[in-house]
Scaffold this active site. Structure first.
Site, mmCIF file in Angstrom:
data_model
loop_
_atom_site.group_PDB
_atom_site.id
_atom_site.type_symbol
_atom_site.label_atom_id
_atom_site.label_comp_id
_atom_site.label_asym_id
_atom_site.label_seq_id
_atom_site.Cartn_x
_atom_site.Cartn_y
_atom_site.Cartn_z
ATOM 1 N N SER A 166 0.853 -1.184 0.000
ATOM 2 C CA SER A 166 0.000 0.000 0.000
ATOM 3 C C SER A 166 0.892 1.238 0.000
ATOM 4 O O SER A 166 1.987 1.219 -0.564
ATOM 5 C CB SER A 166 -0.943 -0.035 1.206
ATOM 6 N N TYR A 204 -4.640 7.105 -7.644
ATOM 7 C CA TYR A 204 -3.648 6.222 -7.025
ATOM 8 C C TYR A 204 -3.787 6.211 -5.499
ATOM 9 O O TYR A 204 -3.841 5.114 -4.901
ATOM 10 C CB TYR A 204 -2.234 6.624 -7.442
ATOM 11 N N LYS A 208 -4.796 2.868 -3.018
ATOM 12 C CA LYS A 208 -4.047 2.435 -1.835
ATOM 13 C C LYS A 208 -4.956 2.392 -0.599
ATOM 14 O O LYS A 208 -4.792 1.529 0.271
ATOM 15 C CB LYS A 208 -2.869 3.369 -1.594
#
Length: 342
Positions: A166, A204, A208
């Protein structure tokens, strides 16, 4: 609650991470996404420790052969297996697992590292926005399909490991506010009309955040004590090729070059976080948690909020519906190995 502060970020970036030396001579390890970056460095670290077996993946056969040769040369380990795995395709994930099962392989550690970062909306072959497909949906599918194999090798003394890579940018994911009121969270995330340039700029970090939620939901449904310890790992800001998909934006490329030049860890340093979570003792203490600088760290305020918990739970069931339609093994695995209601 978890917050991303400038001081905290700088402190972590300048923290030297430990080099793992745990004995893996009796373990079978898998690292996904190893042709460049964090996955490549993590594979080299693990290969240097001479595990019983090491299986690495890249997106195609050519990259597989080049990566295998490079990792073997740098580590001194021979006999590494290198298989193609393209997370932009559910079919590729299913084929990978089919091959794994047909060969009768075992796995003690799975590091799900592959990911992309892009500013442009595009759809995968399956109709999902590509970052969402690669970083979340396919990673979740791989994790669930490999779960029985990880459970099989886990013992009361030593749990097997599922490590999903992550990032600290999950703290700045800001596109789920009010998602508990959306009729379908995944439909909204995937909707092209919704995915404006500002939404894609945060795509993005959102992916995560979804990974952190997935780990929390999965871990909460595994029996206790668990035979497989799952965690979401932050490698920190690193020099890597992660943003190569977004480099067509000249301003973004320039800004990232300056930003990384001032603050980024080396890729090798960041990879130590992955390896630590994968092989060092104390795995059950890390189970279900977000890890940063090799330590359990509190997730974002949103993840821990009442809305975040509701969104996380709904996202889990929406994800299972999609993945169950992709591969019927998903429903069987969930039924056999996970609790149904929490």
């Amino acid at each position: 609650m978890g917050k991303l502060s400038v001081f905290g970020f700088l402190r972590e970036q300048w923290t030297e991470l430990p080099i793992s030396t745990a004995d893996v001579s009796d373990q079978s390890l898998i690292v996904v996404g190893t042709n460049v970056g964090l996955g490549n460095e993590a594979a080299v670290h693990l290969a240097q420790l001479k595990p019983r077996s090491l299986l690495i993946t890249s997106r195609d056969e050519v990259k597989c052969e080049l990566t295998k040769a490079g990792v073997e040369t740098r580590s001194g380990m021979t006999g590494i297996e290198s298989w193609p795995l393209e997370l932009g395709s559910f079919d590729s994930v299913r084929s990978f697992v089919d091959k794994f099962e047909a060969k009768g392989h075992t796995v003690d550690v799975l590091i799900a590292n592959a990911g992309i970062s892009t500013l442009k909306y595009a759809k995968s072959l399956h109709g999902y926005e590509t970052t969402f497909q690669v970083n979340y949906l396919s990673t979740a599918l791989l994790s669930i399909l490999m779960l029985p194999h990880l459970i099989k090798t886990g013992t009361p003394e030593h749990a097997s490991r599922l490590v999903i890579v992550s990032s600290e940018v999950h703290y700045i994911a800001n596109r789920l506010k009010g998602a508990d009121k959306w009729p379908s969270i995944i439909d909204k995330i995937n909707d092209e009309a919704y995915c404006t340039s500002s939404v894609m700029l945060n795509r993005y970090p959102l992916s995560k955040l979804l990974e952190v939620m997935f780990i929390r939901e999965l871990s909460s449904r595994l029996p206790s004590p668990t035979l497989v310890a799952v965690s979401a790992v932050n490698p920190g800001l690193c020099h890597s090729r992660l943003t190569r998909e977004a480099d067509s934006n000249i301003l973004f490329k320039f800004a990232m070059r300056i930003y990384k030049g001032l603050l980024a860890r080396t890729t090798e340093m960041g990879s130590r976080a992955l390896v630590h979570a994968a092989i060092e003792p104390g795995e059950r203490g890390r189970h279900g948690h977000y890890l940063s600088s090799c330590e359990v760290t509190e997730e974002s305020d949103y993840v821990l909020s009442a809305e975040g918990r509701e969104v996380s739970k709904r996202l889990w069931y929406e994800t299972l519906k999609i993945l169950g339609d992709v591969d019927p093994r998903v429903n069987r695995i969930v039924s056999e190995h996970l609790t149904q209601d929490i």
